[in-house]
Design a protein around this motif. Sequence first.
Motif, PDB file in Angstrom:
ATOM      1  N   HIS A 118    -113.000 -39.651 -94.664  1.00  0.00           N
ATOM      2  CA  HIS A 118    -112.186 -39.116 -95.756  1.00  0.00           C
ATOM      3  C   HIS A 118    -111.513 -37.828 -95.282  1.00  0.00           C
ATOM      4  CE1 HIS A 118    -114.458 -41.320 -99.224  1.00  0.00           C
ATOM      5  NE2 HIS A 118    -113.990 -42.137 -98.302  1.00  0.00           N
ATOM      6  N   GLU A 119    -110.193 -37.814 -95.325  1.00  0.00           N
ATOM      7  CA  GLU A 119    -109.409 -36.711 -94.777  1.00  0.00           C
ATOM      8  C   GLU A 119    -109.686 -35.385 -95.474  1.00  0.00           C
ATOM      9  OE1 GLU A 119    -104.870 -35.912 -93.209  1.00  0.00           O
ATOM     10  OE2 GLU A 119    -105.250 -37.622 -94.515  1.00  0.00           O
ATOM     11  N   ASP A 120    -110.072 -35.435 -96.736  1.00  0.00           N
ATOM     12  CA  ASP A 120    -110.298 -34.195 -97.477  1.00  0.00           C
ATOM     13  C   ASP A 120    -111.714 -33.644 -97.295  1.00  0.00           C
ATOM     14  OD1 ASP A 120    -111.607 -36.164 -98.894  1.00  0.00           O
ATOM     15  OD2 ASP A 120    -110.791 -35.602-100.844  1.00  0.00           O
ATOM     16  N   PHE A 121    -112.554 -34.313 -96.486  1.00  0.00           N
ATOM     17  CA  PHE A 121    -113.913 -33.827 -96.245  1.00  0.00           C
ATOM     18  C   PHE A 121    -113.847 -32.743 -95.164  1.00  0.00           C
ATOM     19  CE2 PHE A 121    -118.252 -33.985 -94.525  1.00  0.00           C
ATOM     20  CZ  PHE A 121    -118.982 -33.881 -95.702  1.00  0.00           C
ATOM     21  N   ASP A 122    -114.335 -31.559 -95.479  1.00  0.00           N
ATOM     22  CA  ASP A 122    -114.221 -30.404 -94.583  1.00  0.00           C
ATOM     23  C   ASP A 122    -115.311 -30.436 -93.515  1.00  0.00           C
ATOM     24  OD1 ASP A 122    -113.344 -28.011 -93.501  1.00  0.00           O
ATOM     25  OD2 ASP A 122    -114.478 -26.788 -94.935  1.00  0.00           O
ATOM     26  N   HIS A 123    -114.950 -30.950 -92.338  1.00  0.00           N
ATOM     27  CA  HIS A 123    -115.880 -31.024 -91.211  1.00  0.00           C
ATOM     28  C   HIS A 123    -115.070 -31.065 -89.913  1.00  0.00           C
ATOM     29  CE1 HIS A 123    -118.943 -32.555 -88.475  1.00  0.00           C
ATOM     30  NE2 HIS A 123    -119.839 -32.193 -89.372  1.00  0.00           N
ATOM     31  N   PRO A 124    -115.510 -30.391 -88.846  1.00  0.00           N
ATOM     32  CA  PRO A 124    -114.756 -30.401 -87.580  1.00  0.00           C
ATOM     33  C   PRO A 124    -114.497 -31.803 -87.034  1.00  0.00           C
ATOM     34  CG  PRO A 124    -116.466 -28.726 -87.504  1.00  0.00           C
ATOM     35  CD  PRO A 124    -116.679 -29.512 -88.777  1.00  0.00           C
ATOM     36  N   PHE A 125    -115.439 -32.731 -87.197  1.00  0.00           N
ATOM     37  CA  PHE A 125    -115.243 -34.103 -86.724  1.00  0.00           C
ATOM     38  C   PHE A 125    -114.071 -34.766 -87.456  1.00  0.00           C
ATOM     39  CE2 PHE A 125    -116.157 -38.684 -87.198  1.00  0.00           C
ATOM     40  CZ  PHE A 125    -116.080 -39.055 -85.864  1.00  0.00           C
ATOM     41  N   VAL A 126    -113.977 -34.547 -88.747  1.00  0.00           N
ATOM     42  CA  VAL A 126    -112.899 -35.132 -89.542  1.00  0.00           C
ATOM     43  C   VAL A 126    -111.563 -34.511 -89.122  1.00  0.00           C
ATOM     44  CG1 VAL A 126    -111.981 -35.460 -91.877  1.00  0.00           C
ATOM     45  CG2 VAL A 126    -114.447 -35.647 -91.467  1.00  0.00           C
ATOM     46  N   LYS A 127    -111.545 -33.212 -88.926  1.00  0.00           N
ATOM     47  CA  LYS A 127    -110.310 -32.545 -88.474  1.00  0.00           C
ATOM     48  C   LYS A 127    -109.866 -33.119 -87.128  1.00  0.00           C
ATOM     49  CE  LYS A 127    -110.739 -28.101 -90.839  1.00  0.00           C
ATOM     50  NZ  LYS A 127    -111.871 -28.285 -91.700  1.00  0.00           N
ATOM     51  N   ASP A 128    -110.823 -33.276 -86.177  1.00  0.00           N
ATOM     52  CA  ASP A 128    -110.487 -33.831 -84.865  1.00  0.00           C
ATOM     53  C   ASP A 128    -110.022 -35.275 -84.966  1.00  0.00           C
ATOM     54  OD1 ASP A 128    -110.990 -31.486 -83.542  1.00  0.00           O
ATOM     55  OD2 ASP A 128    -112.887 -32.147 -82.641  1.00  0.00           O
ATOM     56  N   TYR A 129    -110.603 -36.029 -85.901  1.00  0.00           N
ATOM     57  CA  TYR A 129    -110.181 -37.423 -86.064  1.00  0.00           C
ATOM     58  C   TYR A 129    -108.693 -37.476 -86.429  1.00  0.00           C
ATOM     59  CZ  TYR A 129    -109.505 -42.071 -87.890  1.00  0.00           C
ATOM     60  OH  TYR A 129    -108.997 -43.329 -88.118  1.00  0.00           O
ATOM     61  N   TYR A 130    -108.291 -36.635 -87.344  1.00  0.00           N
ATOM     62  CA  TYR A 130    -106.902 -36.678 -87.805  1.00  0.00           C
ATOM     63  C   TYR A 130    -105.932 -35.910 -86.902  1.00  0.00           C
ATOM     64  CZ  TYR A 130    -108.346 -39.301 -91.815  1.00  0.00           C
ATOM     65  OH  TYR A 130    -108.836 -40.313 -92.606  1.00  0.00           O
ATOM     66  N   ASN A 131    -106.406 -34.876 -86.208  1.00  0.00           N
ATOM     67  CA  ASN A 131    -105.532 -34.077 -85.348  1.00  0.00           C
ATOM     68  C   ASN A 131    -105.563 -34.523 -83.891  1.00  0.00           C
ATOM     69  OD1 ASN A 131    -104.797 -32.439 -87.526  1.00  0.00           O
ATOM     70  ND2 ASN A 131    -106.557 -31.104 -87.206  1.00  0.00           N
ATOM     71  N   GLY A 132    -106.584 -35.267 -83.493  1.00  0.00           N
ATOM     72  CA  GLY A 132    -106.725 -35.697 -82.112  1.00  0.00           C
ATOM     73  C   GLY A 132    -107.505 -34.686 -81.282  1.00  0.00           C
TER      74      GLY A 132
END
Length: 169
Positions: free
Chosen positions: A137-151
């Motif tokens: 979920h893109e709105d979940f605040d976690h470094p793994f999620v940020k890296d998933y969407y940003n690369g």
Amino acid sequence: MTEFKCTECGQVHSEWPALAFNSPSNYHNLSDDEKSELGKLDTDFCEIHYEDQIDRFIRVTLTQKVNDACETLEYGLWVSLSEKSYLDYKENFNNPNHETGYSGWLCSNIAEYEDTSSIPCDLMTKSGNDRPEIFPHEDFDHPFVKDYYNGISKTETENRISEMIKNVG
């Protein structure tokens, strides 16, 4: 890094390996006695039978974008599903035309991040019996999620692969 020696087959490969987990963290963290008493694990399904509940997990994939490379980094992860979703997935496991979506929670701890268990994800099954792919979920605040969407960078990808090979082999 252009080549690596596979710990499974012993051959040298030139493509990046998938970073795969053999079991969900919930199962991995059980003692050997608890695994034999409470757990059921195969390559695609895991159940943990506690006195008051059953935890259910399936194996999934995640494709990580690598910003400065043509390749992607593949993960073989585990997610927990509700009883209803788990039973539906299991019932249709051998149906090559079954395509649907579920919601679940990541249950693999990825070493490069603090706790990655319990990240909410959407799952999409695929025709042809490939393992479902997850999308945090893109709105979940976690470094793994940020890296998933940003690369992530190619260097970071190669470091993760090297660590996996060092820890497994």
